[in-house]
Design a protein around this motif. Structure first.
Motif, short mmCIF file in Angstrom:
data_model
loop_
_atom_site.label_atom_id
_atom_site.label_comp_id
_atom_site.label_asym_id
_atom_site.label_seq_id
_atom_site.Cartn_x
_atom_site.Cartn_y
_atom_site.Cartn_z
N ARG A 78 -13.27 14.49 -11.25
CA ARG A 78 -14.12 15.36 -10.41
C ARG A 78 -13.68 15.35 -8.94
N THR A 79 -13.59 14.17 -8.31
CA THR A 79 -13.26 14.15 -6.88
C THR A 79 -11.77 14.23 -6.63
N GLY A 80 -10.94 13.73 -7.55
CA GLY A 80 -9.50 13.69 -7.33
C GLY A 80 -9.06 12.57 -6.40
N ARG A 81 -9.97 11.65 -6.04
CA ARG A 81 -9.59 10.54 -5.15
C ARG A 81 -8.52 9.69 -5.81
N LEU A 82 -7.48 9.36 -5.07
CA LEU A 82 -6.42 8.49 -5.59
C LEU A 82 -7.01 7.12 -5.89
N LEU A 83 -6.65 6.55 -7.07
CA LEU A 83 -7.13 5.23 -7.45
C LEU A 83 -6.02 4.21 -7.59
N GLY A 84 -4.82 4.65 -7.92
CA GLY A 84 -3.74 3.68 -8.09
C GLY A 84 -2.42 4.35 -8.40
N VAL A 85 -1.34 3.66 -8.07
CA VAL A 85 0.02 4.15 -8.35
C VAL A 85 0.89 2.98 -8.79
N GLN A 86 1.74 3.21 -9.77
CA GLN A 86 2.75 2.23 -10.20
C GLN A 86 4.10 2.93 -10.25
N ILE A 87 5.13 2.26 -9.77
CA ILE A 87 6.47 2.85 -9.71
C ILE A 87 7.48 1.85 -10.27
N VAL A 88 8.33 2.33 -11.15
CA VAL A 88 9.45 1.54 -11.66
C VAL A 88 10.69 2.41 -11.58
N GLY A 89 11.73 1.92 -10.91
CA GLY A 89 12.95 2.71 -10.79
C GLY A 89 14.06 1.92 -10.14
N ARG A 90 15.16 2.58 -9.89
CA ARG A 90 16.31 1.92 -9.27
C ARG A 90 16.21 2.00 -7.75
N GLU A 91 17.31 1.79 -7.08
CA GLU A 91 17.31 1.71 -5.62
C GLU A 91 16.62 2.92 -4.99
N GLY A 92 15.72 2.63 -4.05
CA GLY A 92 14.99 3.69 -3.38
C GLY A 92 13.62 3.96 -3.97
N ALA A 93 13.27 3.23 -5.05
CA ALA A 93 11.98 3.47 -5.71
C ALA A 93 10.86 2.64 -5.10
N GLY A 94 11.09 1.35 -4.93
CA GLY A 94 10.04 0.41 -4.62
C GLY A 94 9.23 0.72 -3.37
N LYS A 95 9.90 0.98 -2.27
CA LYS A 95 9.17 1.16 -1.01
C LYS A 95 8.43 2.49 -0.94
N ARG A 96 8.63 3.35 -1.92
CA ARG A 96 7.82 4.58 -1.96
C ARG A 96 6.35 4.26 -2.21
N ILE A 97 6.08 3.04 -2.68
CA ILE A 97 4.69 2.67 -2.92
C ILE A 97 3.89 2.68 -1.62
N ASP A 98 4.57 2.56 -0.48
CA ASP A 98 3.86 2.55 0.80
C ASP A 98 3.16 3.88 1.08
N ILE A 99 3.72 4.98 0.56
CA ILE A 99 3.04 6.27 0.70
C ILE A 99 1.67 6.18 0.03
N ALA A 100 1.67 5.63 -1.18
CA ALA A 100 0.42 5.53 -1.94
C ALA A 100 -0.54 4.54 -1.29
N ALA A 101 -0.01 3.44 -0.74
CA ALA A 101 -0.87 2.45 -0.10
C ALA A 101 -1.62 3.05 1.09
N VAL A 102 -0.91 3.85 1.89
CA VAL A 102 -1.56 4.52 3.03
C VAL A 102 -2.59 5.52 2.52
N ALA A 103 -2.23 6.26 1.48
CA ALA A 103 -3.14 7.26 0.93
C ALA A 103 -4.42 6.61 0.39
N LEU A 104 -4.27 5.46 -0.26
CA LEU A 104 -5.44 4.74 -0.78
C LEU A 104 -6.33 4.26 0.35
N THR A 105 -5.71 3.70 1.38
CA THR A 105 -6.48 3.19 2.52
C THR A 105 -7.24 4.31 3.20
N ALA A 106 -6.62 5.48 3.27
CA ALA A 106 -7.26 6.65 3.90
C ALA A 106 -8.18 7.40 2.95
N ARG A 107 -8.27 6.93 1.70
CA ARG A 107 -9.11 7.55 0.67
C ARG A 107 -8.75 9.02 0.46
#
Length: 464
Positions: free
Chosen positions: A389-418
């Motif tokens: 209903r609301t579309g609020r982000l609840l969680g993200v998981q990423i698995v990949g090769r070089e360049g994948a891991g730190k993309r989680i920071d986009i989601a972390a900021v989005a979660l903090t900002a709701r």
């Protein structure tokens, strides 16, 4: 007359608190006494697997600030000294010198508890054998390396498949050991959903690790001389010369419990936003011994990470030094790697969302770290959870090769900002072929989540 602050624990939270307090108040205004039971201070425990595996030098390379450097700033740092009792009513602690046997009481005006976490060590036959190691402190790391270099065999068993477990498995492979990993869950890394954990299992198997899921350690077998020869589970036995415990940790709060301080469900100390222990104006706590507010679920959780501990220490030091700062909470962000596979997560898993009583949609996409035509583009899997209903982000998981891991920071900021998944799609992220596809993989997952939320809403509006 100067005040005295006593700090129990000399790693991330404790020494960050001491350093920040000293910045705010001179030795004439504030006497700072730190008790640390180990040989080291201000070190990166996260770097221990890479030291064991030979990727970094240690232990000196893992130390951010030496005891001598702390003492040069008028911090009374007492190594190899353990606090064994807290007298809250009398505002004093009792200490014991581990090398000297010296014991005594010292009073405090302000107390900081930064006792960290203790590796879980189940009570099982053979668990106390010399070649069974936990990995939590630099002393643990040195003891493990000493054993690895002295035992004649090359068979290692890692018990547990969390961050420490998978990192230690890689370190042992790098040292030429045959590695078996025993895990009580079906897939490694229980901080991920099982479908994402399966990707980690495949990577471990590709490295040569034998991964045994859905099983638990029941005993460690030793020979007549007390040397480890095997580990035993309910239905099998695996040969071993050394055993690494990566089952997890619990808050080291026995002192706090005995002193009657408030603890949460996981056994961690409960604090307010300024990291003061609830109900005690002159006692602070931080690091792996506390529970923190999960900003997504709204619950208190034990999340032992060095990033949190350092922030806690800064906030505590401000409070002790007469200033004011707060720690609002966390979204549960973590990143690691298995060989060249990067693993990251933030927010809630499916299980967490269900426990929190949230209704959600979950989507998974495959993308690449760069534009597909650009050299070095590597595959990446992104899983995203959004509230119905609301579309609020609840969680993200990423698995990949070089360049994948730190993309989680986009989601972390989005979660903090709701942010909602619609708002994530609209984010103005950087793009160039060497860095990302036109649509960043996180936004690709968000687009799919938007579709799922809208489809779910439409289906919910249909007549039953």
């Amino acid at each position: 007359m100067s005040e005295r602050v006593v700090i129990i624990g000399g790693d991330a939270a404790g020494m960050a608190a001491a350093s920040q307090a000293r910045r705010l108040k001179s030795a004439g205004e504030l006497e700072i006494v730190v008790f640390e039971r180990g040989h080291f201070t201000s070190y990166s425990a996260c770097g221990i697997p890479y030291w064991v595996g030979g990727d970094v030098d240690g232990p000196d390379a893992l130390i951010a600030r030496t005891p001598a450097e702390h003492r040069a700033r008028d911090i009374d740092l007492r190594l190899r000294t353990e606090v064994v009792e807290i007298d809250v009513a009398g505002r004093r602690v009792r200490f014991h010198g581990l090398g000297t046997g010296l014991e005594g009481w010292i009073g405090y005006d302000k107390l900081v508890i930064a006792t960290g976490a203790t590796p879980i060590r189940p009570v099982l036959p053979g668990i106390d054998a010399d070649a069974v190691h936990g990995v939590q402190t630099l002393d643990d790391g040195q003891s493990l390396i000493d054993t690895l270099e002295s035992i004649p065999g090359r068979r290692a068993v890692v018990v547990g498949a969390g961050y420490i477990g998978v990192e230690m498995a890689e370190a042992l492979i790098n040292r030429g050991f045959q590695v078996t990993m025993i895990n009580r869950g079906a897939e490694p890394m229980s901080t991920l959903d099982p479908d994402m954990g399966a990707l980690i299992r495949k990577a471990l198997q590709g490295m040569g690790v034998q991964v045994i899921g859905d099983t638990e350690l029941t005993a460690v077998r030793t020979d007549a001389k007390g040397r480890v020869i095997a580990v035993v589970t309910a239905d099998a036995e695996y040969p071993a010369d050394i055993v690494i415990l990566g089952i997890g940790v619990r808050p080291a709060t026995d002192l706090a419990r005995a002193a009657g301080l408030p603890l949460g469900e996981s056994g961690g100390l409960l604090t307010d936003l300024a990291m003061r222990v609830r109900g005690h104006e002159n006692i602070w706590a931080g690091g792996d011994c506390v529970e923190v507010l999960d900003l997504v679920s709204g619950s208190e959780r034990h999340i032992p990470l060095g990033t949190h501990a350092n922030k806690h220490g800064q906030i505590i030091g401000s409070g002790v030094g007469g200033d004011y700062a707060v720690f609002p909470g966390v979204v549960g962000t973590a990143v690691s790697k298995v060989c060249d596979l990067e693993v990251a997560r933030t927010g809630l898993r499916e299980h967490d969302a269900r426990v929190a009583g949230l209704q959600f949609v979950a989507v998974t996409i495959e993308s690449t770290s760069r534009s597909g035509y650009f050299p070095g583009a590597a595959p990446m899997t992104v899983k995203m959870l959004a509230e119905r209903r609301t579309g609020r982000l609840l969680g993200v998981q990423i698995v990949g090769r070089e360049g994948a891991g730190k993309r989680i920071d986009i989601a972390a900021v989005a979660l903090t900002a709701r942010l909602t998944v619609d708002e994530i799609v609209a984010l103005d992220l950087g793009y160039a072929p060497p860095f990302s596809p036109v649509w960043d993989p996180v936004q690709v997952a968000a687009r799919k989540a938007v579709t799922a939320v809208r489809r779910d809403a439409t289906a919910g509006n249909r007549p039953q």
